[in-house]
Design an enzyme around this catalytic site. Structure first.
Site, PDB file in Angstrom:
ATOM      1  N   TYR A 255     -12.607  -4.823  10.966  1.00 36.58           N
ATOM      2  CA  TYR A 255     -11.339  -4.091  10.859  1.00 36.58           C
ATOM      3  C   TYR A 255     -10.627  -4.084  12.206  1.00 36.58           C
ATOM      4  CZ  TYR A 255      -8.372   0.098  10.167  1.00 36.58           C
ATOM      5  OH  TYR A 255      -7.324   0.990  10.099  1.00 36.58           O
TER       6      TYR A 255
ATOM      7  N   SER B 131       1.298   3.265  -2.483  1.00 36.57           N
ATOM      8  CA  SER B 131       0.900   4.234  -3.512  1.00 36.57           C
ATOM      9  C   SER B 131       0.260   5.492  -2.943  1.00 36.57           C
ATOM     10  CB  SER B 131      -0.092   3.553  -4.470  1.00 36.57           C
ATOM     11  OG  SER B 131      -1.124   2.916  -3.735  1.00 36.57           O
TER      12      SER B 131
ATOM     13  N   ALA C 207     -10.989  -6.129  14.712  1.00 38.02           N
ATOM     14  CA  ALA C 207     -10.557  -7.494  15.074  1.00 38.02           C
ATOM     15  C   ALA C 207      -9.303  -7.876  14.284  1.00 38.02           C
ATOM     16  CB  ALA C 207     -11.684  -8.483  14.804  1.00 38.02           C
TER      17      ALA C 207
ATOM     18  N   GLY D 272       0.830  -1.210   0.000  1.00 40.60           N
ATOM     19  CA  GLY D 272       0.000   0.000   0.000  1.00 40.60           C
ATOM     20  C   GLY D 272       0.857   1.250   0.000  1.00 40.60           C
TER      21      GLY D 272
ATOM     22  N   ILE E  22      -4.904  10.019  11.012  1.00 40.25           N
ATOM     23  CA  ILE E  22      -3.903  10.594  10.119  1.00 40.25           C
ATOM     24  C   ILE E  22      -4.627  10.998   8.835  1.00 40.25           C
ATOM     25  CG2 ILE E  22      -1.737  10.125   8.873  1.00 40.25           C
ATOM     26  CD1 ILE E  22      -1.346   9.786  11.907  1.00 40.25           C
TER      27      ILE E  22
ATOM     28  N   ASP F 241      -3.125  -7.728  -5.626  1.00 38.39           N
ATOM     29  CA  ASP F 241      -4.294  -7.641  -4.752  1.00 38.39           C
ATOM     30  C   ASP F 241      -4.027  -8.570  -3.579  1.00 38.39           C
ATOM     31  OD1 ASP F 241      -6.618  -7.804  -3.348  1.00 38.39           O
ATOM     32  OD2 ASP F 241      -7.917  -7.910  -5.097  1.00 38.39           O
TER      33      ASP F 241
HETATM   34  N1  LIG Z   1      -5.363   7.101   8.066  1.00 41.23           N
HETATM   35  C1  LIG Z   1      -5.622   6.795   9.308  1.00 41.23           C
HETATM   36  O1  LIG Z   1      -6.126   7.622  10.074  1.00 41.23           O
HETATM   37  C2  LIG Z   1      -5.274   5.418   9.842  1.00 41.23           C
HETATM   38  C3  LIG Z   1      -5.518   5.174  11.202  1.00 41.23           C
HETATM   39  C4  LIG Z   1      -5.189   3.938  11.718  1.00 41.23           C
HETATM   40  C5  LIG Z   1      -4.631   2.963  10.901  1.00 41.23           C
HETATM   41  N2  LIG Z   1      -4.428   3.220   9.589  1.00 41.23           N
HETATM   42  C6  LIG Z   1      -3.837   2.137   8.783  1.00 41.23           C
HETATM   43  O2  LIG Z   1      -2.732   2.642   8.054  1.00 41.23           O
HETATM   44  C7  LIG Z   1      -2.598   1.923   6.830  1.00 41.23           C
HETATM   45  C8  LIG Z   1      -2.564   2.908   5.677  1.00 41.23           C
HETATM   46  O3  LIG Z   1      -3.783   3.635   5.694  1.00 41.23           O
HETATM   47  P1  LIG Z   1      -4.022   4.944   4.805  1.00 41.23           P
HETATM   48  O4  LIG Z   1      -4.909   5.820   5.595  1.00 41.23           O
HETATM   49  O5  LIG Z   1      -2.740   5.460   4.283  1.00 41.23           O
HETATM   50  O6  LIG Z   1      -4.908   4.275   3.635  1.00 41.23           O
HETATM   51  P2  LIG Z   1      -5.209   4.727   2.132  1.00 41.23           P
HETATM   52  O7  LIG Z   1      -4.767   6.121   1.886  1.00 41.23           O
HETATM   53  O8  LIG Z   1      -6.638   4.363   1.887  1.00 41.23           O
HETATM   54  O9  LIG Z   1      -4.252   3.735   1.295  1.00 41.23           O
HETATM   55  C9  LIG Z   1      -4.498   2.363   1.333  1.00 41.23           C
HETATM   56  C10 LIG Z   1      -3.397   1.615   0.595  1.00 41.23           C
HETATM   57  O10 LIG Z   1      -3.684   0.203   0.662  1.00 41.23           O
HETATM   58  C11 LIG Z   1      -3.750  -0.347  -0.649  1.00 41.23           C
HETATM   59  N3  LIG Z   1      -4.778  -1.387  -0.711  1.00 41.23           N
HETATM   60  C12 LIG Z   1      -6.108  -1.279  -0.443  1.00 41.23           C
HETATM   61  N4  LIG Z   1      -6.730  -2.461  -0.647  1.00 41.23           N
HETATM   62  C13 LIG Z   1      -5.775  -3.347  -1.058  1.00 41.23           C
HETATM   63  C14 LIG Z   1      -5.761  -4.726  -1.446  1.00 41.23           C
HETATM   64  N5  LIG Z   1      -6.874  -5.476  -1.474  1.00 41.23           N
HETATM   65  N6  LIG Z   1      -4.580  -5.294  -1.806  1.00 41.23           N
HETATM   66  C15 LIG Z   1      -3.454  -4.568  -1.798  1.00 41.23           C
HETATM   67  N7  LIG Z   1      -3.391  -3.262  -1.457  1.00 41.23           N
HETATM   68  C16 LIG Z   1      -4.534  -2.658  -1.087  1.00 41.23           C
HETATM   69  C17 LIG Z   1      -4.103   0.831  -1.566  1.00 41.23           C
HETATM   70  O11 LIG Z   1      -3.658   0.555  -2.904  1.00 41.23           O
HETATM   71  P3  LIG Z   1      -4.309   1.367  -4.189  1.00 41.23           P
HETATM   72  O12 LIG Z   1      -3.916   2.775  -4.042  1.00 41.23           O
HETATM   73  O13 LIG Z   1      -3.700   0.794  -5.410  1.00 41.23           O
HETATM   74  O14 LIG Z   1      -5.778   1.177  -4.099  1.00 41.23           O
HETATM   75  C18 LIG Z   1      -3.334   1.971  -0.881  1.00 41.23           C
HETATM   76  O15 LIG Z   1      -1.984   1.971  -1.286  1.00 41.23           O
HETATM   77  C19 LIG Z   1      -3.783   0.957   6.754  1.00 41.23           C
HETATM   78  O16 LIG Z   1      -3.368  -0.326   7.205  1.00 41.23           O
HETATM   79  C20 LIG Z   1      -4.774   1.550   7.746  1.00 41.23           C
HETATM   80  O17 LIG Z   1      -5.628   0.580   8.290  1.00 41.23           O
HETATM   81  C21 LIG Z   1      -4.732   4.417   9.027  1.00 41.23           C
END
Ligand SMILES: NC(=O)c1ccc[n+]([C@@H]2O[C@H](COP(=O)([O-])OP(=O)(O)OC[C@H]3O[C@@H](n4cnc5c(N)ncnc54)[C@H](OP(=O)(O)O)[C@@H]3O)[C@@H](O)[C@H]2O)c1
Length: 255
Positions: free
Chosen positions: A162, A21, A164, A19, A195, A70
């Site tokens: 999520y 990107s 869990a 992830g 974030i 994926d």
């Molecule tokens: N943002 C927050 O506040 C927050 C808080 C707590 C935890 N987190 C955790 O931090 C991590 C990053 O979150 P983020 O906020 O940066 O998320 P995001 O901006 O939505 O980015 C999600 C990333 O995961 C990839 N992805 C989604 N579904 C996928 C799949 N089936 N197979 C492979 N890759 C997949 C996406 O790829 P594509 O771009 O190609 O779709 C993207 O690169 C996640 O694990 C999230 O649970 C985030």
């Protein structure tokens, strides 16, 4: 005094950021590259976004590669790790960051929703780690960093699957840390609070004030602030830290 300076030079290391990107993963890719690592920028659907990250790293004189998978598909992790090894070399630093969230109360949640969340938010980290460990063991050096969430501790209404999975990711982190403790491989978790990324923005309409009130710093975090914790855990300076979880949450949940 040299031995008291942080050793954060990652030159010669190969990192895989799932992830990578967008959002937090994008910031992690750029930060690891800024510290000298060659970076595999994994994405699922957004090739353009991943290629932009690769371009930024190349512009800065670094080495990077975009790789598609994926990760909710069972065979994808092993293939991804093989591709990275063939193009950049064996993975030294694995950041299990890919994650996604759908919404449903437990009574309305389908088996498919539950299983998809487990497959991506927990299963992918297990499979990527399993694929990376043999080469890490062979070199007696490795870093595995799992991106979990505050939801692992607090729960999250309408996101039980999520929360869990993210709690399970902590169990995986602690267990792997024990299994690999004598192999030169550390395994840690980073738990972001709120974030600012596309994931957060999709959840936030109408809830910003409530969330800010829950956050002692009264602001949301930036992806770079989560990335800094992840990069630290990847460095040589973090060599005695394993089985830890580092909160990056503006004080939202302490301890
Ligand atoms: N943002 C927050 O506040 C927050 C808080 C707590 C935890 N987190 C955790 O931090 C991590 C990053 O979150 P983020 O906020 O940066 O998320 P995001 O901006 O939505 O980015 C999600 C990333 O995961 C990839 N992805 C989604 N579904 C996928 C799949 N089936 N197979 C492979 N890759 C997949 C996406 O790829 P594509 O771009 O190609 O779709 C993207 O690169 C996640 O694990 C999230 O649970 C985030």
């Amino acid at each position: 005094m040299q031995q008291y300076r942080l050793n954060d030079d990652l030159t010669g290391r190969v990192a895989l950021v799932t992830g990578g990107s967008r959002g937090i993963g994008r910031a992690v890719c750029l930060a690891l590259a800024a510290h000298g690592a060659a970076v595999a920028v994994h994405y699922r659907g957004q090739a353009e976004a991943a290629n932009e990250v690769v371009g930024l790293i190349a512009e800065g004189g670094g080495k990077a590669l975009a790789v598609q998978a994926d990760l909710s598909e069972p065979g994808a992790a092993a293939f991804l790790v093989e591709q990275v090894a063939a193009n950049l070399g064996p993975v030294d630093i694995l950041v299990n960051n890919a994650g996604a969230m759908t919404h449903a109360a437990v009574v309305d949640m389908s088996d498919e929703q539950w299983e998809e969340s487990m497959a991506l938010n927990l299963g992918a980290a297990f499979r990527c780690a399993r694929a990376c460990i043999p080469a890490m063991k062979a070199r007696q050096w490795g870093r595995i960093i799992n991106v979990t969430s505050q939801a692992a501790y607090t729960g999250s209404a309408n996101h039980a699957h999520y929360a869990a999975a993210k709690a399970g990711l902590l169990g995986l982190t602690f267990s792997l840390a024990k299994e690999l403790a004598t192999s030169g491989i550390t395994v840690n978790a980073v738990a972001p609070g709120r974030i600012v990324t596309e994931l957060l923005v999709s959840l936030s309409p109408g809830r910003e004030q409530e969330w800010l009130a829950q956050t002692p710093m009264r602001r949301f975090g930036r992806p770079e602030e989560a990335a800094a914790a992840i990069v630290f855990l990847a460095t040589e300076s973090a060599s005695y830290i394993t089985g830890a979880n580092l909160n990056v949450n503006g004080g939202q949940l302490m301890g």
